[in-house]
Design a protein around this motif. Sequence first.
Motif, PDB file in Angstrom:
ATOM      1  N   GLY A 370     -23.426   8.263   5.297  1.00 57.95           N
ATOM      2  CA  GLY A 370     -23.562   9.330   6.280  1.00 57.95           C
ATOM      3  C   GLY A 370     -24.735   9.148   7.216  1.00 57.95           C
ATOM      4  N   ALA A 371     -25.901   8.769   6.665  1.00 53.47           N
ATOM      5  CA  ALA A 371     -27.108   8.696   7.493  1.00 53.47           C
ATOM      6  C   ALA A 371     -27.260   7.343   8.183  1.00 53.47           C
ATOM      7  N   LEU A 372     -27.008   6.239   7.468  1.00 53.95           N
ATOM      8  CA  LEU A 372     -27.281   4.915   8.019  1.00 53.95           C
ATOM      9  C   LEU A 372     -26.051   4.313   8.697  1.00 53.95           C
ATOM     10  N   VAL A 373     -24.923   4.310   8.002  1.00 55.24           N
ATOM     11  CA  VAL A 373     -23.728   3.702   8.584  1.00 55.24           C
ATOM     12  C   VAL A 373     -23.199   4.545   9.748  1.00 55.24           C
ATOM     13  N   ALA A 374     -23.023   5.835   9.508  1.00 47.16           N
ATOM     14  CA  ALA A 374     -22.539   6.726  10.571  1.00 47.16           C
ATOM     15  C   ALA A 374     -23.627   7.109  11.565  1.00 47.16           C
ATOM     16  N   GLN A 375     -24.887   6.755  11.261  1.00 47.08           N
ATOM     17  CA  GLN A 375     -26.030   7.009  12.151  1.00 47.08           C
ATOM     18  C   GLN A 375     -26.205   8.496  12.450  1.00 47.08           C
ATOM     19  N   ASP A 378     -32.020  11.309  12.275  1.00 47.46           N
ATOM     20  CA  ASP A 378     -33.038  11.099  13.309  1.00 47.46           C
ATOM     21  C   ASP A 378     -34.145  10.181  12.791  1.00 47.46           C
ATOM     22  N   LEU A 379     -33.769   9.159  12.084  1.00 46.72           N
ATOM     23  CA  LEU A 379     -34.729   8.235  11.502  1.00 46.72           C
ATOM     24  C   LEU A 379     -35.430   7.445  12.608  1.00 46.72           C
ATOM     25  N   LYS A 380     -36.741   7.356  12.545  1.00 45.28           N
ATOM     26  CA  LYS A 380     -37.536   6.666  13.565  1.00 45.28           C
ATOM     27  C   LYS A 380     -38.013   5.296  13.105  1.00 45.28           C
ATOM     28  N   ALA A 381     -37.528   4.837  11.953  1.00 43.33           N
ATOM     29  CA  ALA A 381     -37.933   3.522  11.456  1.00 43.33           C
ATOM     30  C   ALA A 381     -37.492   2.430  12.423  1.00 43.33           C
ATOM     31  N   ASP A 382     -38.287   1.330  12.518  1.00 44.66           N
ATOM     32  CA  ASP A 382     -38.012   0.273  13.480  1.00 44.66           C
ATOM     33  C   ASP A 382     -36.657  -0.379  13.231  1.00 44.66           C
ATOM     34  N   PHE A 383     -36.337  -0.639  11.963  1.00 48.97           N
ATOM     35  CA  PHE A 383     -35.078  -1.318  11.673  1.00 48.97           C
ATOM     36  C   PHE A 383     -33.885  -0.473  12.098  1.00 48.97           C
ATOM     37  N   PHE A 384     -33.977   0.844  11.905  1.00 47.38           N
ATOM     38  CA  PHE A 384     -32.852   1.709  12.229  1.00 47.38           C
ATOM     39  C   PHE A 384     -32.676   1.817  13.745  1.00 47.38           C
ATOM     40  N   VAL A 385     -33.799   1.928  14.452  1.00 51.31           N
ATOM     41  CA  VAL A 385     -33.730   1.994  15.917  1.00 51.31           C
ATOM     42  C   VAL A 385     -33.155   0.705  16.480  1.00 51.31           C
ATOM     43  N   HIS A 386     -33.595  -0.439  15.938  1.00 54.56           N
ATOM     44  CA  HIS A 386     -33.103  -1.725  16.409  1.00 54.56           C
ATOM     45  C   HIS A 386     -31.615  -1.895  16.113  1.00 54.56           C
ATOM     46  N   ASN A 387     -31.216  -1.569  14.887  1.00 57.26           N
ATOM     47  CA  ASN A 387     -29.806  -1.709  14.521  1.00 57.26           C
ATOM     48  C   ASN A 387     -28.914  -0.774  15.334  1.00 57.26           C
ATOM     49  N   LYS A 388     -29.392   0.394  15.592  1.00 54.94           N
ATOM     50  CA  LYS A 388     -28.612   1.360  16.369  1.00 54.94           C
ATOM     51  C   LYS A 388     -28.420   0.862  17.803  1.00 54.94           C
ATOM     52  N   LYS A 389     -29.488   0.299  18.346  1.00 54.09           N
ATOM     53  CA  LYS A 389     -29.398  -0.239  19.699  1.00 54.09           C
ATOM     54  C   LYS A 389     -28.467  -1.443  19.730  1.00 54.09           C
ATOM     55  N   LEU A 390     -28.541  -2.287  18.733  1.00 47.86           N
ATOM     56  CA  LEU A 390     -27.716  -3.485  18.692  1.00 47.86           C
ATOM     57  C   LEU A 390     -26.239  -3.148  18.545  1.00 47.86           C
ATOM     58  N   ILE A 391     -25.935  -2.169  17.702  1.00 47.35           N
ATOM     59  CA  ILE A 391     -24.545  -1.747  17.524  1.00 47.35           C
ATOM     60  C   ILE A 391     -23.994  -1.170  18.823  1.00 47.35           C
TER      61      ILE A 391
END
Length: 506
Positions: A370-375, A378-391
């Motif tokens: 729910g939080a990571l795969v479906a995004q 509002d996580l501000k961690a660098d990896f999540f922001v980068h992965n979200k942008k890349l997707i």
Amino acid sequence: MSGENQETTNHVGHQCPTYTSVMQNKKSNINTPSETLSGSLKPHAGKPSLSENRPRYRLTKLGEQMARLPIDPKIARILLAAKKHDCMAEILVIASALSIQDPRERPLEAREAAAKAHERFTDKQSDFLAYLNIWDSFQRERDKGLSNKQLVQWCHQYFLSHLRMREWRELHRQLAEIAIEMGLTSKEQASRRPPVQEQLRPSESMGDQDLSAKLKQKQLDKKQHRAHIRAAKEAGYEQIHRALLTGLIANVGMKSPDGHDYTGARGSHFHLFPASALFKSKPKWVMAAELVETTRIYARDVAAIQPEWIEQEAPHLVKYHYFEPHWEQKRGEVVAGERVTFYGLTVLPRRPVAYGRIAPEEAREIFIRGALVAQECDLKADFFVHNKKLIKEISELEHKSRRQDVLVDEEALFNFYHQRLPEMYVPSETVGRAFMPDLANASAQPPSGINARPTPMPSENPRRVGVNPPSQSAAEKTETANSNPPRQRPSEPPNPSPTSAPSKAG
């Protein structure tokens, strides 16, 4: 008390959970029904005891205190709860009244007159408070200095038994002495004094008003006076009845939605006694002093209660059921619905609770999906922001190239995070109360995962991965996707930035 398989039952033949909570298993330290009380069965010398293979029980500290009170165990439990709720003076009066025969008389030849005389003592919410009203009225007459003959006449006037009133007062005195000796209360707090009856005071401005304004002001003063009395009464109502509930927990009931009866514990059904002050109002939840079976089962001496009190006063007797776990973005955690039941009665139908403390493994999976795969966080961690942008960039690439097989599916993303996230999680301020990796414990391990620099698998060429490093431009990504389409396994960008989400090219 001695012997085997001893049980305490209420008036309808059910085992009393109050007595059950007194006994404690020595080995498991769990409250269970008593089979052999401590010291009741002792093995003889040279002869094996029949109870050697059975678990042995002992009285808890609460049970030892109850054993010192020479009254019914349910009433003894109520007295001990009165100390916790700071209402010992009121409970001593009610407990002693419940231990004797009702002091009110209802002769057949004067039943209507007796009911009318008893109206001055009734309370619309609780029959237990009627005992306090009788006690206070009798005490006021004694304070007037009336003779014994005058007190007898006063009792006859209001259809009260003078002998039972004397028995009531004597038992109250004995219980108060025992409570003081046990340290449950002090001598000053054990005796109840009748509350001072405040008189209605007219407003000071009534002298300058006309007749109509005076009548309206008088009605307003009466309304405010009743509200003041009601507020003072409600302040002690919860304390008294929560203490009573600890001993009368087996006699609670919920009104049936399609009838006038009540559903009790273990599927039993009962009706309110016609002489009760609550017979017409019929509140949703009630508690009774006893259940008497004649032509049908009647509840006598009842009071209206709140269902939340059952969970608070008997947490060891309620059961919790959980359903519909899901990720909730506003709260930042995995939430499930909780239903609380008490011997088949639904005390609380639905209450949102954090699911992580109930089923950590399942909550971890829901969090990842729910939080990571479906995004949906509002996580501000660098990896999540980068992965979200890349997707997002890859999704745009799919739209431009009119292909839907470049980005990996959700199951691959789930496996990606599932392999890299630690098994144990702690709350994080970054995502509210959501589960986040315990970096303090993970720092001792070799750096591999979402917060470390990834390394491509040996069989893979980093230049042929479907998701390119973020240093490439969008034009280069498009050219690579069109000219080099072979399907690759998920990988991570070989750069110092946080790990991006995996993808595949076809």
